[in-house]
Design a protein around this motif. Structure first.
Motif, mmCIF file in Angstrom:
data_model
loop_
_atom_site.group_PDB
_atom_site.id
_atom_site.type_symbol
_atom_site.label_atom_id
_atom_site.label_comp_id
_atom_site.label_asym_id
_atom_site.label_seq_id
_atom_site.Cartn_x
_atom_site.Cartn_y
_atom_site.Cartn_z
ATOM 1 N N TYR A 141 0.793 -1.076 0.005
ATOM 2 C CA TYR A 141 0.010 -0.008 -0.083
ATOM 3 C C TYR A 141 0.896 1.183 0.050
ATOM 4 O O TYR A 141 0.819 2.109 -0.852
ATOM 5 N N LEU A 142 1.923 1.243 0.755
ATOM 6 C CA LEU A 142 2.860 2.630 0.966
ATOM 7 C C LEU A 142 3.434 2.679 -0.301
ATOM 8 O O LEU A 142 3.676 3.920 -0.665
ATOM 9 N N LYS A 143 4.215 1.736 -0.979
ATOM 10 C CA LYS A 143 4.628 1.856 -2.050
ATOM 11 C C LYS A 143 3.875 2.246 -3.235
ATOM 12 O O LYS A 143 4.323 3.043 -3.746
ATOM 13 N N GLY A 144 2.626 2.136 -3.162
ATOM 14 C CA GLY A 144 1.945 2.477 -4.268
ATOM 15 C C GLY A 144 1.505 3.876 -4.070
ATOM 16 O O GLY A 144 1.413 4.560 -5.048
ATOM 17 N N ARG A 145 1.308 4.184 -2.873
ATOM 18 C CA ARG A 145 1.306 5.995 -2.624
ATOM 19 C C ARG A 145 2.761 6.609 -2.798
ATOM 20 O O ARG A 145 2.460 7.537 -3.464
ATOM 21 N N SER A 146 3.619 6.100 -2.482
ATOM 22 C CA SER A 146 4.995 6.674 -2.761
ATOM 23 C C SER A 146 5.200 6.881 -4.152
ATOM 24 O O SER A 146 5.891 7.836 -4.690
ATOM 25 N N ASP A 147 4.753 5.827 -4.806
ATOM 26 C CA ASP A 147 4.709 5.673 -6.597
ATOM 27 C C ASP A 147 4.108 6.562 -7.261
ATOM 28 O O ASP A 147 3.815 6.871 -8.228
ATOM 29 N N GLY A 148 2.829 7.145 -6.466
ATOM 30 C CA GLY A 148 2.153 8.079 -6.969
ATOM 31 C C GLY A 148 0.799 7.273 -7.720
ATOM 32 O O GLY A 148 0.113 7.835 -8.453
ATOM 33 N N LYS A 149 0.775 6.160 -7.710
ATOM 34 C CA LYS A 149 -0.302 5.297 -8.454
ATOM 35 C C LYS A 149 -1.455 5.123 -7.490
ATOM 36 O O LYS A 149 -2.505 4.958 -8.209
ATOM 37 N N ILE A 150 -1.315 5.251 -6.092
ATOM 38 C CA ILE A 150 -2.531 5.026 -5.355
ATOM 39 C C ILE A 150 -2.820 6.502 -4.830
ATOM 40 O O ILE A 150 -2.047 6.976 -4.244
ATOM 41 N N ALA A 151 -4.146 7.026 -5.204
ATOM 42 C CA ALA A 151 -4.660 8.227 -4.390
ATOM 43 C C ALA A 151 -4.696 8.165 -3.007
ATOM 44 O O ALA A 151 -5.058 7.138 -2.317
ATOM 45 N N PRO A 152 -4.548 9.385 -2.383
ATOM 46 C CA PRO A 152 -4.679 9.636 -1.139
ATOM 47 C C PRO A 152 -6.257 9.335 -0.483
ATOM 48 O O PRO A 152 -7.187 9.391 -1.574
ATOM 49 N N GLY A 153 -6.468 8.880 0.597
ATOM 50 C CA GLY A 153 -7.726 8.638 1.075
ATOM 51 C C GLY A 153 -8.033 7.107 1.082
ATOM 52 O O GLY A 153 -7.207 6.181 0.755
ATOM 53 N N LYS A 154 -9.332 6.857 1.226
ATOM 54 C CA LYS A 154 -9.743 5.373 1.106
ATOM 55 C C LYS A 154 -9.692 4.582 -0.272
ATOM 56 O O LYS A 154 -9.818 5.481 -1.274
ATOM 57 N N VAL A 155 -9.354 3.567 -0.225
ATOM 58 C CA VAL A 155 -9.246 2.621 -1.307
ATOM 59 C C VAL A 155 -10.170 1.503 -1.266
ATOM 60 O O VAL A 155 -10.747 1.223 -0.080
ATOM 61 N N THR A 156 -10.538 1.027 -2.218
ATOM 62 C CA THR A 156 -11.487 -0.152 -2.257
ATOM 63 C C THR A 156 -10.917 -1.191 -3.293
ATOM 64 O O THR A 156 -9.847 -1.253 -3.990
ATOM 65 N N ALA A 157 -11.773 -2.429 -3.103
ATOM 66 C CA ALA A 157 -11.144 -3.569 -3.780
ATOM 67 C C ALA A 157 -11.705 -3.442 -5.213
ATOM 68 O O ALA A 157 -12.487 -2.925 -5.622
ATOM 69 N N MET A 158 -10.478 -3.985 -5.932
ATOM 70 C CA MET A 158 -10.728 -4.138 -7.664
ATOM 71 C C MET A 158 -11.779 -4.971 -7.664
ATOM 72 O O MET A 158 -12.381 -6.099 -6.993
ATOM 73 N N GLU A 159 -12.684 -4.962 -8.889
ATOM 74 C CA GLU A 159 -13.751 -5.774 -9.182
ATOM 75 C C GLU A 159 -13.325 -6.775 -10.229
ATOM 76 O O GLU A 159 -12.456 -6.733 -10.808
#
Length: 126
Positions: free
Chosen positions: A108-126
């Motif tokens: 999770y934190l690596k995705g945030r650091s890489d700029g791929k995951i937006a700040p805030g709540k995340v949800t499951a992929m469908e």
């Protein structure tokens, strides 16, 4: 001819490195993530990491994890979090995050650091 061969070797090495460093997370639309990464976000929330590192991992009392994950390897990250290798700077050990939890938190934190995951709540992929 030599330049072309050298360029081919360099490109092949870069491609090999990129494959070896495949992202530990999967993300779509900025906030839909794979099950492991979602577990990492839930671990972040349940361990209340935002108390020191801020709700968006950008730092408060503790440093920005967005920046930290750009320079620390996964093994260094685990040492800091689980073993408390930064206790003198205020980061106590968190042995309850061993194994699957620390692996997911790193994703999770690596995705945030890489700029791929937006700040805030995340949800499951469908």
């Amino acid at each position: 001819m030599i330049r072309k061969t050298l360029a081919t070797v360099v490109l092949a090495a870069l491609a090999s490195t990129a494959m070896a460093q495949e992202a530990p997370y999967k993300v779509a639309e900025g906030n839909k993530v794979d099950a492991k990464t979602l577990m990492g976000w839930k671990t972040w929330r349940s361990a209340a990491c935002e108390r020191c590192h801020g709700p968006n991992q950008e730092g408060m009392v503790g440093p920005s994890l967005i920046e930290a994950l750009k320079k620390y390897s996964k093994d260094e990250f685990i040492g800091i979090v689980v073993e408390g290798n930064r206790a003198a700077q205020g980061m106590p050990p968190h042995p309850f995050l061993k194994g699957e939890k620390i692996d997911a938190l790193y994703s999770y934190l690596k995705g945030r650091s890489d700029g791929k995951i937006a700040p805030g709540k995340v949800t499951a992929m469908e």
